[in-house]
Write a protein that holds these residues in place. Sequence first.
Motif, short mmCIF file in Angstrom:
data_model
loop_
_atom_site.label_atom_id
_atom_site.label_comp_id
_atom_site.label_asym_id
_atom_site.label_seq_id
_atom_site.Cartn_x
_atom_site.Cartn_y
_atom_site.Cartn_z
N PHE A 1 13.61 -1.60 -1.90
CA PHE A 1 13.05 -0.79 -2.60
C PHE A 1 11.66 -1.80 -4.26
O PHE A 1 11.10 -1.61 -4.35
CB PHE A 1 13.74 0.01 -3.42
N SER A 2 13.26 -2.42 -4.75
CA SER A 2 12.52 -3.17 -5.39
C SER A 2 11.53 -4.63 -5.32
O SER A 2 10.83 -4.79 -5.47
CB SER A 2 13.98 -4.79 -5.36
N GLN A 3 11.31 -4.75 -4.01
CA GLN A 3 10.17 -5.43 -3.54
C GLN A 3 8.82 -4.69 -3.65
O GLN A 3 7.74 -4.55 -4.17
CB GLN A 3 10.35 -6.43 -1.71
N CYS A 4 8.94 -2.92 -3.44
CA CYS A 4 7.90 -3.04 -3.72
C CYS A 4 7.47 -2.97 -5.30
O CYS A 4 6.32 -2.17 -5.85
CB CYS A 4 8.38 -1.02 -3.31
N HIS A 5 8.67 -2.40 -5.77
CA HIS A 5 8.06 -2.11 -7.41
C HIS A 5 7.78 -3.11 -7.58
O HIS A 5 6.37 -3.21 -8.25
CB HIS A 5 9.73 -1.74 -7.87
N ALA A 6 7.72 -4.37 -7.72
CA ALA A 6 7.32 -5.78 -7.94
C ALA A 6 5.83 -5.45 -7.50
O ALA A 6 4.28 -6.18 -8.14
CB ALA A 6 7.22 -6.93 -7.57
N GLY A 7 5.24 -5.48 -6.31
CA GLY A 7 3.82 -4.98 -5.81
C GLY A 7 2.96 -3.55 -6.34
O GLY A 7 2.01 -3.95 -7.17
N ILE A 8 3.95 -2.43 -7.07
CA ILE A 8 3.39 -1.26 -7.91
C ILE A 8 3.08 -1.63 -8.59
O ILE A 8 2.00 -1.82 -9.73
CB ILE A 8 4.43 -0.10 -7.70
N LEU A 9 4.48 -2.51 -9.70
CA LEU A 9 4.26 -3.39 -11.25
C LEU A 9 2.79 -4.33 -11.22
O LEU A 9 2.25 -4.23 -12.19
CB LEU A 9 5.36 -3.72 -11.58
N GLY A 10 2.36 -4.81 -10.27
CA GLY A 10 1.31 -6.00 -9.81
C GLY A 10 0.15 -5.10 -10.29
O GLY A 10 -0.98 -5.85 -11.19
N LYS A 11 -0.03 -4.19 -9.49
CA LYS A 11 -1.47 -3.22 -9.35
C LYS A 11 -1.32 -2.40 -10.62
O LYS A 11 -2.69 -2.03 -11.12
CB LYS A 11 -1.27 -2.22 -8.12
N LEU A 12 0.00 -2.03 -11.06
CA LEU A 12 -0.21 -1.63 -12.44
C LEU A 12 -0.89 -2.43 -13.54
O LEU A 12 -1.63 -1.97 -14.65
CB LEU A 12 0.85 -0.92 -12.84
N ASP A 13 -0.37 -3.94 -13.58
CA ASP A 13 -1.34 -4.84 -14.74
C ASP A 13 -2.61 -4.88 -14.15
O ASP A 13 -3.10 -5.25 -15.43
CB ASP A 13 -0.06 -6.38 -14.42
N LEU A 14 -2.90 -4.45 -13.17
CA LEU A 14 -4.68 -4.76 -12.50
C LEU A 14 -5.15 -3.30 -13.29
O LEU A 14 -6.05 -3.60 -14.04
CB LEU A 14 -4.58 -4.91 -11.63
N LEU A 15 -4.49 -2.85 -12.82
CA LEU A 15 -4.94 -1.42 -14.08
C LEU A 15 -5.53 -1.25 -14.78
O LEU A 15 -6.51 -0.57 -15.95
CB LEU A 15 -4.40 -0.14 -13.19
N SER A 16 -4.33 -1.63 -15.97
CA SER A 16 -3.84 -2.00 -17.34
C SER A 16 -5.27 -2.63 -18.03
O SER A 16 -5.68 -2.18 -19.47
CB SER A 16 -2.82 -2.46 -17.60
N GLN A 17 -6.18 -3.05 -16.62
CA GLN A 17 -7.42 -4.42 -17.64
C GLN A 17 -8.63 -2.90 -17.14
O GLN A 17 -9.20 -3.60 -18.31
CB GLN A 17 -7.47 -5.03 -16.86
N LEU A 18 -8.19 -2.49 -16.90
CA LEU A 18 -9.79 -1.30 -16.39
C LEU A 18 -10.19 -1.02 -17.80
O LEU A 18 -11.45 -0.07 -17.90
CB LEU A 18 -9.66 0.28 -15.66
#
Length: 185
Positions: free
Chosen positions: A17-34
């Motif tokens: 679960f922790s590994q999944c969150h790291a990936g999700i948070l990385g994609k959210l960081d990318l989305l925050s640039q939109l």
Amino acid sequence: MPPSPPTTDKNAPLQDFSQCHAGILGKLDLLSQLPALLEPATRARIIAASALEFFREAIFEHHLDEERELFPAVLASAEKGEESERVEALARRLTDEHRELETAWKRLEPGLKRVAKGQDSGQDSELDVTDVEDLIRRYRAHAEFEEIEYLPLSQAILGRNASHLAALGLSLHMRHAPKRPATYI
């Protein structure tokens, strides 16, 4: 040798679960640039749509006003000889520039329409920015030449007779007056 029994690491499921969150948070960081990227795209659509409307409705009409009203009025009022030859040469140059600018515009128009619709952006753009810059540079030079050379001469020529200026004003007014439907009694 028999297989070893599975290890019973009690934290292994939580690690997943922790590994999944790291990936999700990385994609959210990318989305925050939109949002920051959408603002310029929205501005580009607005500018392109405004340019399309303005060029067709104002600039083409302006060229027609000059060619149908101003240039003939000045030529008709110019003194025969050197003055009328100069007026004719300037009007011919300005008219030629109008056609060149309109042709350049027509090349840009399809790309601007795509930008206005939000269909054209990035490296696959059909809108050549050097063509946009060239049109702007050429139109500025055209307007400056007209302001410095032609319009002061026109003012001097038409200003000799107040009725010539009034006739030009009336002609332009009639050309742009809203058309009213005919009423029958």
